[in-house]
Design an enzyme around this catalytic site. Sequence first.
Site, PDB file in Angstrom:
ATOM      1  N   ARG A  88       0.810  -1.223   0.000  1.00 47.17           N
ATOM      2  CA  ARG A  88       0.000   0.000   0.000  1.00 47.17           C
ATOM      3  C   ARG A  88       0.848   1.280   0.000  1.00 47.17           C
ATOM      4  NH1 ARG A  88      -4.073  -0.418   4.729  1.00 47.17           N
ATOM      5  NH2 ARG A  88      -4.568   1.661   3.949  1.00 47.17           N
ATOM      6  N   GLY A  89       2.144   1.139  -0.255  1.00 49.92           N
ATOM      7  CA  GLY A  89       3.002   2.311  -0.393  1.00 49.92           C
ATOM      8  C   GLY A  89       3.744   2.729   0.858  1.00 49.92           C
ATOM      9  N   GLY A  91       6.087   1.002   2.631  1.00 51.70           N
ATOM     10  CA  GLY A  91       7.502   0.688   2.470  1.00 51.70           C
ATOM     11  C   GLY A  91       8.186   1.626   1.498  1.00 51.70           C
ATOM     12  N   ARG A  92       7.505   1.921   0.400  1.00 52.01           N
ATOM     13  CA  ARG A  92       8.051   2.841  -0.606  1.00 52.01           C
ATOM     14  C   ARG A  92       8.276   4.231   0.001  1.00 52.01           C
ATOM     15  NH1 ARG A  92       8.460   2.508  -5.770  1.00 52.01           N
ATOM     16  NH2 ARG A  92       7.195   0.639  -5.802  1.00 52.01           N
ATOM     17  N   GLU A 113      21.267  -5.691   3.300  1.00 55.19           N
ATOM     18  CA  GLU A 113      21.280  -7.144   3.176  1.00 55.19           C
ATOM     19  C   GLU A 113      19.842  -7.589   3.358  1.00 55.19           C
ATOM     20  OE1 GLU A 113      20.891 -11.190   4.360  1.00 55.19           O
ATOM     21  OE2 GLU A 113      20.451  -9.505   5.670  1.00 55.19           O
ATOM     22  N   TYR A 127      13.396  -2.401  -3.699  1.00 62.45           N
ATOM     23  CA  TYR A 127      14.754  -1.858  -3.719  1.00 62.45           C
ATOM     24  C   TYR A 127      15.247  -1.641  -5.155  1.00 62.45           C
ATOM     25  CZ  TYR A 127      14.772  -3.193   1.216  1.00 62.45           C
ATOM     26  OH  TYR A 127      14.471  -3.330   2.545  1.00 62.45           O
TER      27      TYR A 127
END
Length: 154
Positions: A88-89, A91-92, A113, A127
């Site tokens: 849902r954005g 993390g972005r 890592e 990423y």
Amino acid sequence: MTCFAIARDDLTSPDVLDLLRLHLDEMHSWSPACKVHALPPEKLRAPDVTFYALRDGDRLAAVGALKVLGEGRGELKSMRAAPDYRGRGAGRALLEHLIAEARTRGLIWLGLETGRTVPFLPALRLYESHGFAESTGFGDYVPDEFSLCMELHL
């Protein structure tokens, strides 16, 4: 689109500690113990680590940290979206904040890592979409069939 608020966090609130506990539990269920590099709260409170919480109103949506390694280098640690916020954005938004923070601090390189197996594919795609590319190991990390190192030159 959700409007998130991102702030430094002292890792004392129950919702943050619960999300970190879930994160560690899942890392141990998805990877051999020797390949789990997620940090417990006490290590995320170290002076070289800045921990952030991303909230949607009063709900915790994601957490993550920036660890300064020295010589213009930094590392992303403990990136995790809450289950209700995956895809849902959250993390972005947090990743973009951490990259911007690294640039503000004058860092020229970011590493991370993460796992290489199926449960980690959404994180890998996130990423990669922000310019991170697979790299050789750094610090004590050794890439193998479970572990993947990535880097971003800022």
